[in-house]
Design a protein around this motif. Structure first.
Motif, mmCIF file in Angstrom:
data_model
loop_
_atom_site.group_PDB
_atom_site.id
_atom_site.type_symbol
_atom_site.label_atom_id
_atom_site.label_comp_id
_atom_site.label_asym_id
_atom_site.label_seq_id
_atom_site.Cartn_x
_atom_site.Cartn_y
_atom_site.Cartn_z
ATOM 1 N N GLN A 115 0.832 -1.204 0.000
ATOM 2 C CA GLN A 115 0.000 0.000 0.000
ATOM 3 C C GLN A 115 0.870 1.259 0.000
ATOM 4 O OE1 GLN A 115 -2.393 -1.109 3.401
ATOM 5 N NE2 GLN A 115 -4.093 -1.749 2.088
ATOM 6 N N ILE A 116 1.949 1.250 0.766
ATOM 7 C CA ILE A 116 2.860 2.399 0.767
ATOM 8 C C ILE A 116 3.481 2.573 -0.616
ATOM 9 C CG2 ILE A 116 5.140 3.162 1.606
ATOM 10 C CD1 ILE A 116 4.179 2.315 4.415
ATOM 11 N N GLY A 117 3.861 1.476 -1.252
ATOM 12 C CA GLY A 117 4.413 1.556 -2.610
ATOM 13 C C GLY A 117 3.429 2.178 -3.585
ATOM 14 N N ILE A 118 2.169 1.826 -3.462
ATOM 15 C CA ILE A 118 1.143 2.380 -4.354
ATOM 16 C C ILE A 118 0.918 3.857 -4.047
ATOM 17 C CG2 ILE A 118 -1.314 2.277 -4.943
ATOM 18 C CD1 ILE A 118 -1.030 -0.833 -4.590
ATOM 19 N N VAL A 119 0.892 4.211 -2.766
ATOM 20 C CA VAL A 119 0.718 5.617 -2.388
ATOM 21 C C VAL A 119 1.865 6.458 -2.958
ATOM 22 C CG1 VAL A 119 0.762 7.214 -0.415
ATOM 23 C CG2 VAL A 119 -0.685 5.168 -0.327
ATOM 24 N N ILE A 120 3.111 5.966 -2.837
ATOM 25 C CA ILE A 120 4.267 6.689 -3.388
ATOM 26 C C ILE A 120 4.184 6.745 -4.914
ATOM 27 C CG2 ILE A 120 6.765 6.446 -3.823
ATOM 28 C CD1 ILE A 120 6.148 7.832 -1.228
ATOM 29 N N GLY A 121 3.837 5.629 -5.540
ATOM 30 C CA GLY A 121 3.754 5.594 -7.005
ATOM 31 C C GLY A 121 2.719 6.555 -7.554
ATOM 32 N N ARG A 136 4.537 -4.662 -8.379
ATOM 33 C CA ARG A 136 4.176 -6.055 -8.672
ATOM 34 C C ARG A 136 5.305 -6.998 -8.237
ATOM 35 N NH1 ARG A 136 1.566 -4.919 -12.969
ATOM 36 N NH2 ARG A 136 3.350 -4.760 -14.343
ATOM 37 N N GLU A 137 6.556 -6.617 -8.531
ATOM 38 C CA GLU A 137 7.701 -7.440 -8.097
ATOM 39 C C GLU A 137 7.749 -7.534 -6.574
ATOM 40 O OE1 GLU A 137 11.591 -7.518 -10.195
ATOM 41 O OE2 GLU A 137 10.797 -5.675 -11.089
ATOM 42 N N ALA A 138 7.434 -6.440 -5.903
ATOM 43 C CA ALA A 138 7.404 -6.446 -4.442
ATOM 44 C C ALA A 138 6.313 -7.387 -3.935
ATOM 45 C CB ALA A 138 7.183 -5.030 -3.906
ATOM 46 N N CYS A 139 5.191 -7.438 -4.636
ATOM 47 C CA CYS A 139 4.125 -8.384 -4.272
ATOM 48 C C CYS A 139 4.666 -9.813 -4.288
ATOM 49 C CB CYS A 139 2.942 -8.290 -5.238
ATOM 50 S SG CYS A 139 1.863 -6.879 -5.004
ATOM 51 N N TYR A 140 5.404 -10.144 -5.346
ATOM 52 C CA TYR A 140 5.958 -11.496 -5.450
ATOM 53 C C TYR A 140 6.954 -11.759 -4.314
ATOM 54 C CZ TYR A 140 3.818 -11.573 -10.074
ATOM 55 O OH TYR A 140 2.921 -11.526 -11.115
ATOM 56 N N ALA A 141 7.770 -10.755 -3.984
ATOM 57 C CA ALA A 141 8.748 -10.917 -2.904
ATOM 58 C C ALA A 141 8.053 -11.145 -1.561
ATOM 59 C CB ALA A 141 9.651 -9.682 -2.828
ATOM 60 N N LEU A 142 6.855 -10.603 -1.437
ATOM 61 C CA LEU A 142 6.096 -10.720 -0.190
ATOM 62 C C LEU A 142 5.094 -11.874 -0.202
ATOM 63 C CD1 LEU A 142 5.530 -6.916 0.367
ATOM 64 C CD2 LEU A 142 6.861 -8.444 1.853
ATOM 65 N N GLY A 143 5.029 -12.583 -1.325
ATOM 66 C CA GLY A 143 4.103 -13.712 -1.423
ATOM 67 C C GLY A 143 2.641 -13.276 -1.518
ATOM 68 N N LEU A 144 2.415 -12.096 -2.087
ATOM 69 C CA LEU A 144 1.050 -11.578 -2.228
ATOM 70 C C LEU A 144 0.647 -11.580 -3.709
ATOM 71 C CD1 LEU A 144 1.312 -8.473 0.125
ATOM 72 C CD2 LEU A 144 0.131 -10.645 0.613
ATOM 73 N N PRO A 146 -0.559 -10.015 -6.940
ATOM 74 C CA PRO A 146 -0.661 -8.629 -7.422
ATOM 75 C C PRO A 146 -2.104 -8.193 -7.742
ATOM 76 C CG PRO A 146 1.169 -9.723 -8.485
ATOM 77 C CD PRO A 146 0.412 -10.784 -7.716
ATOM 78 N N HIS A 147 -2.942 -9.128 -8.189
ATOM 79 C CA HIS A 147 -4.310 -8.744 -8.540
ATOM 80 C C HIS A 147 -5.100 -8.248 -7.326
ATOM 81 C CE1 HIS A 147 -5.044 -12.980 -7.316
ATOM 82 N NE2 HIS A 147 -6.181 -12.487 -6.889
ATOM 83 N N GLU A 148 -4.656 -8.612 -6.124
ATOM 84 C CA GLU A 148 -5.311 -8.121 -4.908
ATOM 85 C C GLU A 148 -5.228 -6.591 -4.832
ATOM 86 O OE1 GLU A 148 -4.463 -8.426 -0.157
ATOM 87 O OE2 GLU A 148 -4.136 -10.243 -1.313
#
Length: 151
Positions: A115-121, A136-144, A146-148
């Motif tokens: 969420q912070i990444g999206i707010v900054i973006g 999206r890459e951060a989502c993969y690193a966190l096991g989340l 991306p479509h969420e």
């Protein structure tokens, strides 16, 4: 609804969700991952301009959740991650994604980092494809998934 309006609404909703979880977001892993994703998004297009640094500085100064941490420490961590990315983007990205992955063990923290990444973006009014790809890459690193996050 226009894409930008949806993005602003989404960023606003995410900020509200972050504030609601403020008391749960006090770990060092969250702190490190938050500054790492800020750096990754800021450098996503291959350059870091002064306005991107200002946006992160403003986030550090005004974001209620990040006020759980010392502002100078956050700024130092952000700059260290940026230095890694600007020295060698591909190699630096591996290191920065490892920092982001620190928040993987706690799902609430992992989601808050995204969420912070999206707010900054979206802070400049344009959550561009490079920034979206970085989050999206951060989502993969966190096991989340991306479509969420509509990525």
């Amino acid at each position: 609804m226009a894409l930008w309006d949806r993005l602003k609404e989404s960023a606003s909703t995410m900020q509200t969700q972050l504030v609601a979880k403020k008391n749960d977001l006090k770990s060092g892993a969250f702190r490190d991952a938050s500054m790492a994703i800020c750096a990754l998004v800021a450098a996503a297009d291959g350059t870091v301009d002064p306005s991107e640094r200002r946006r992160v500085a403003q986030l550090i100064a005004t974001n209620e959740v990040l006020q759980n941490f010392d502002a100078d420490d956050l700024r130092r961590r952000f700059e260290e991650n940026l230095d890694r990315l600007t020295a060698d983007f591909d190699f630096g990205k591996v290191s920065v994604l490892q920092e982001i992955a620190k928040a993987r063990k706690k799902p609430a923290e992992a989601r808050a980092v995204i969420q912070i990444g999206i707010v900054i973006g979206g802070a400049d009014g344009d959550f561009d494809k490079d920034e979206q790809a970085a989050v999206r890459e951060a989502c993969y690193a966190l096991g989340l998934p991306p479509h969420e996050f509509d990525l």
